[in-house]
Motif scaffolding. Structure first.
Motif: not given
Lengths: 360, 77
Positions: A16-17, A131, A217, A233, B12, B50, B60-62, B64, B70, B73, B77
């Motif tokens: 995305p970025e 996590s 996911y 990254e 994070k 996480t 939508r994102s895990t 990071r 980002a 964006e 959408r």
């Protein structure tokens, strides 16, 4: 890293970025140029360090300060360069091994094969101890045996690329290789033993109750550009975080290299004192640090004559077992299981420490 | 729109929350960024790592920390 070059780029699959993804050919050219620049820098470090120390600063090689400064100016850029290259490479490799894919590989495996795979995947799967609980639950949910899951949870924090690069850069490939092989061995063996002990009744009841199959996911599909972006990254994230520790560690090493006579610690932590290994583990388990943070201490201990087995045991118990991780895992595991887990892993670390002190 | 950040409170997770808040501010939408810190709630989303970003109930994102750009964006959408 040849796998990244071979990976066919899928159109429109940038992160995305990244905005519109750059053309793969151009990106590959950039990577080749970066690698060439890296190699050039790496080759020039040693003569440059000598030139700066002896010519510019006028410090003779046979003095304490001259030898310490030359050591620092050579080791610091060398280790940082290695770290950037390896963290980038591992970042790219890790984009293939998301936790979701690792779970899919492990589900349906028997124990033994499962333990070995879990320990190996622990090295390449991105993992952060915060996590640990969602990951544990996600693994148990698809029926991965408890022992296999625990093999993963031992290997993931303990055997990682930062620890291996630092050990390789500062102490050579033998020490790094020993750490890799024995770390994996501990993860495999302790997961296997814990699996045999039938500890499932000590997992909190709600874990199995709340199990249900759900659409998890699905990670986005990454193209070549996306994987390179992942590598960049992780360099920014990991190297950005650990560089002060690395410099501190090398500064300690440089000081020892120049000033401290060999063998100062040999009396307390040398091979002769058998109790040094258990002591290192007892001190190390409650401590919490990342691999980079512990390196200055390791550097100091080894430099002053502590035995390698003792120092490796200390490092493994600091980064492999930690109080904060146990507190997090307490949410899903009852105290008897946590205690057994710590005891089994600590026993493995003790065995490694004694083995090295005996054979080296 | 509903934005949730899943995470047990590590550095994070806090960073992702801050980035999401910045993204929302820059987009000029009136929506609060919710933090989900209870493990039992987090596992209901079936994430393996996480921090995770959830928009309208969809992960939508895990694992990071997305930059504010980002996240914008993703939300756009």
């Amino acid at each position: 890293m040849s796998t990244t070059i071979a990976e066919p780029a899928r159109s429109g699959a940038g992160t995305p970025e990244a905005g519109p993804p750059p053309r793969p050919a151009r990106l590959a050219a950039w990577l080749a140029a970066a690698l060439a620049a890296w190699t050039g820098l790496y080759l020039v470090i040693e003569p440059a360090a000598g030139f700066v120390t002896h010519r510019l600063l006028g410090l003779p090689a046979d003095t304490h300060v001259g030898s310490a400064v030359a050591f620092f100016l050579f080791e610091a850029p060398k280790v940082l360069l290695l770290l950037v290259l390896v963290v980038f490479g591992v970042g790219v490799v890790r984009s293939f091994f998301t936790p979701e894919r690792t779970r899919a590989i492990l589900s349906g495996r028997r124990e033994s094969v499962g333990n070995v795979l879990a320990a190996l995947l622990g090295v390449v799967t991105p993992f952060c101890s915060c996590s640990a609980v969602p990951l544990f639950l996600g693994f148990v949910e698809v029926g991965i045996p408890l022992g296999v899951t625990l093999s993963f949870l031992v290997s993931a924090p303990m055997v990682n690329e930062v620890a291996l690069v630092l050990l390789f850069g500062l102490f050579g490939w033998k020490v790094a290789g020993l750490y890799l092989v024995t770390g994996l061995g501990i993860a495999i063996a302790s997961g296997f033993v814990l699996g045999r002990l039938r500890l499932e009744r000590w997992v909190e009841g709600w874990v199995y109750e709340s199990m249900r199959q759900g659409a998890g996911y699905e990670a986005e599909r990454l193209g070549f550009a996306g994987r390179v972006a992942k590598g960049v990254e992780s360099v920014r994230e990991v190297v950005g975080k650990v560089w002060p520790y690395v410099l501190a560690g090398i500064a300690v090493g440089a000081f020892i290299h120049g000033y401290v006579p060999e063998g100062l610690m040999a009396g307390i932590m040398g091979k002769q004192s058998w109790w040094s290994v258990p002591l290192a583990v007892v001190v190390g388990v409650p401590m919490y640090s990342n691999a980079a943070g512990i390196i200055p201490v390791v550097q100091a201990l080894l430099g002053k004559g502590a035995a390698l087995g003792t120092v490796l045991a200390f490092m493994m118990s600091v980064i492999g077992l930690s109080l904060p991780e146990m507190i997090i895992l307490r949410k899903v595991l009852r105290p008897p299981l946590i205690a057994t887990f710590v005891a089994v892993v600590a026993t493995g670390i003790l065995a490694v420490g004694f083995l090295f002190n005996a054979v080296l | 729109m509903r934005i949730q950040i899943l995470g047990t409170g590590c550095a994070k997770c806090r960073q992702l929350t801050a980035n999401a808040e910045q993204a929302v501010r820059e987009l000029g939408v009136e929506v609060a960024v919710e933090k989900v810190e209870d493990v039992r709630e987090i596992v209901k989303f079936h994430v393996l790592s996480t921090p995770a970003l959830v928009v309208d109930g969809a992960v939508r994102s895990t694992g990071r920390v997305l930059a504010p750009a980002a996240i914008k964006e993703l939300l756009g959408r």
